[in-house]
Design a protein around this motif. Structure first.
Motif, mmCIF file in Angstrom:
data_model
loop_
_atom_site.group_PDB
_atom_site.id
_atom_site.type_symbol
_atom_site.label_atom_id
_atom_site.label_comp_id
_atom_site.label_asym_id
_atom_site.label_seq_id
_atom_site.Cartn_x
_atom_site.Cartn_y
_atom_site.Cartn_z
ATOM 1 N N PRO A 113 62.157 58.162 27.277
ATOM 2 C CA PRO A 113 60.782 57.793 26.937
ATOM 3 C C PRO A 113 60.672 56.449 26.215
ATOM 4 N N GLY A 114 59.641 55.689 26.599
ATOM 5 C CA GLY A 114 59.414 54.382 26.002
ATOM 6 C C GLY A 114 60.145 53.254 26.689
ATOM 7 N N THR A 115 60.905 53.573 27.755
ATOM 8 C CA THR A 115 61.715 52.576 28.455
ATOM 9 C C THR A 115 60.983 52.048 29.674
ATOM 10 N N ILE A 116 61.129 50.752 29.941
ATOM 11 C CA ILE A 116 60.640 50.191 31.190
ATOM 12 C C ILE A 116 61.819 50.037 32.150
ATOM 13 N N PHE A 117 61.539 50.172 33.442
ATOM 14 C CA PHE A 117 62.570 49.929 34.449
ATOM 15 C C PHE A 117 61.887 49.488 35.732
ATOM 16 N N GLY A 118 62.692 48.963 36.676
ATOM 17 C CA GLY A 118 62.139 48.353 37.873
ATOM 18 C C GLY A 118 61.919 46.862 37.682
ATOM 19 N N THR A 177 49.897 35.376 31.257
ATOM 20 C CA THR A 177 48.826 35.276 30.254
ATOM 21 C C THR A 177 49.225 35.809 28.885
ATOM 22 N N LYS A 178 50.332 36.572 28.805
ATOM 23 C CA LYS A 178 50.758 37.171 27.534
ATOM 24 C C LYS A 178 52.229 36.819 27.283
ATOM 25 N N PRO A 179 52.502 35.612 26.786
ATOM 26 C CA PRO A 179 53.898 35.183 26.586
ATOM 27 C C PRO A 179 54.708 36.136 25.709
ATOM 28 N N ARG A 180 54.071 36.759 24.717
ATOM 29 C CA ARG A 180 54.809 37.673 23.838
ATOM 30 C C ARG A 180 55.340 38.867 24.632
ATOM 31 N N VAL A 181 54.515 39.360 25.561
ATOM 32 C CA VAL A 181 54.944 40.483 26.394
ATOM 33 C C VAL A 181 56.076 40.046 27.315
ATOM 34 N N ALA A 182 55.941 38.859 27.899
ATOM 35 C CA ALA A 182 56.985 38.341 28.784
ATOM 36 C C ALA A 182 58.322 38.255 28.053
ATOM 37 N N LEU A 183 58.292 37.725 26.822
ATOM 38 C CA LEU A 183 59.520 37.595 26.045
ATOM 39 C C LEU A 183 60.160 38.948 25.794
ATOM 40 N N ARG A 184 59.346 39.939 25.440
ATOM 41 C CA ARG A 184 59.899 41.262 25.154
ATOM 42 C C ARG A 184 60.457 41.933 26.405
ATOM 43 N N ILE A 185 59.805 41.712 27.550
ATOM 44 C CA ILE A 185 60.327 42.273 28.800
ATOM 45 C C ILE A 185 61.693 41.668 29.104
ATOM 46 N N PHE A 186 61.827 40.354 28.918
ATOM 47 C CA PHE A 186 63.117 39.716 29.195
ATOM 48 C C PHE A 186 64.179 40.126 28.173
ATOM 49 N N GLU A 187 63.778 40.365 26.935
ATOM 50 C CA GLU A 187 64.723 40.882 25.943
ATOM 51 C C GLU A 187 65.197 42.272 26.356
ATOM 52 N N ASN A 188 64.263 43.087 26.841
ATOM 53 C CA ASN A 188 64.599 44.427 27.319
ATOM 54 C C ASN A 188 65.563 44.352 28.494
ATOM 55 N N LEU A 189 65.288 43.443 29.407
ATOM 56 C CA LEU A 189 66.151 43.266 30.568
ATOM 57 C C LEU A 189 67.543 42.816 30.150
ATOM 58 N N GLY A 190 67.606 41.893 29.171
ATOM 59 C CA GLY A 190 68.908 41.430 28.697
ATOM 60 C C GLY A 190 69.728 42.559 28.097
ATOM 61 N N ALA A 191 69.066 43.424 27.322
ATOM 62 C CA ALA A 191 69.767 44.569 26.736
ATOM 63 C C ALA A 191 70.276 45.506 27.823
ATOM 64 N N ARG A 192 69.451 45.703 28.870
ATOM 65 C CA ARG A 192 69.869 46.579 29.971
ATOM 66 C C ARG A 192 71.093 46.014 30.690
ATOM 67 N N LEU A 193 71.091 44.712 30.915
ATOM 68 C CA LEU A 193 72.225 44.087 31.601
ATOM 69 C C LEU A 193 73.494 44.192 30.759
#
Length: 226
Positions: free
Chosen positions: A81-86, A122-138
């Motif tokens: 729960p709370g995780t994004i994927f795809g 339109t939401k750079p803060r969200v973009a940054l967090r998504i890429f941080e999440n992706l980096g952690a996943r990798l």
């Protein structure tokens, strides 16, 4: 059933990638997400799929895995729960070689590629967090592959048992078969069963039906680090 909108927005506000957004921005996110439910065993996407969406898991667990040419399943991650994927598809990596399967009944929020791209622009803060999440996943995938490449099967299994116990908050690990454990450490069921029986004979664990109880964490930790 679609949950009440205030509850949905309230949950989305607690997810890391959406923190600090304004009420208006959260309403935009709410409109862009669709809620869906699925039963355990549902394949959310597979190598043949061309659809590109971002999933946010609200309830349940989803397993990400690949199938080798000889038919062996290799688990590359399990998300809760709370995780994004795809997200790999959204940065051009594609999902052509990965399956996502619900291993529990799940509730998910889904965003289309178009909505995600608009969100990122339109939401750079969200973009940054998504890429941080992706980096952690990798990093997690790299660590898993490194373990498979360089650690012995007993070390991989001991490490997995300790990790599962920490995730479950108990020294009793339930609901997993020997096949499930084998897929997570990249080996065969028979090899996993043999290693488990060795751990049991050494007094490190006790084994029941879909239940493994850790009796000696320090002993397992020594093997995991070996």
């Amino acid at each position: 059933m679609r949950p009440e909108r205030p509850d949905k927005i309230g949950y989305l506000q607690m997810v890391d990638i959406f923190q600090d957004l304004t009420e208006t921005e959260m309403q935009e996110i709410d409109r862009a997400t669709t809620v869906t439910t699925c039963r355990r065993g549902k394949i959310l996407y597979m190598p043949e799929d061309t659809g590109e969406v971002l999933f946010l898991l609200k309830e349940g667990r989803v397993q990400l895995y690949r199938i080798s040419p000889d038919g062996k399943k290799l688990v590359i991650g399990t998300v809760g729960p709370g995780t994004i994927f795809g997200e790999m598809a959204l940065i051009g990596q594609g999902m052509h070689n990965t399956f996502a399967e619900a291993i529990e009944d799940c509730v998910l929020y889904v965003m289309s590629r178009e909505d995600v791209e608009r969100l990122l622009m339109t939401k750079p803060r969200v973009a940054l967090r998504i890429f941080e999440n992706l980096g952690a996943r990798l990093r997690e995938v790299e660590e898993r592959l490194e373990e498979i490449a360089f650690k012995s099967i007993p070390a991989r299994l001991a490490s997995l048992l300790l990790q599962l116990a920490d995730e479950m908050g108990s020294d009793s690990i339930t609901g997993l078969t020997h096949q499930d454990l084998a897929e997570q450490i990249g080996t065969y069921r028979e090899t996993t069963t043999q290693a488990l029986n060795t751990f049991k004979a050494e007094g490190l664990i006790d084994i029941g039906r879909k239940r493994i109880t850790i009796l000696n964490r320090e002993g397992l930790q020594r093997i995991a680090e070996g």
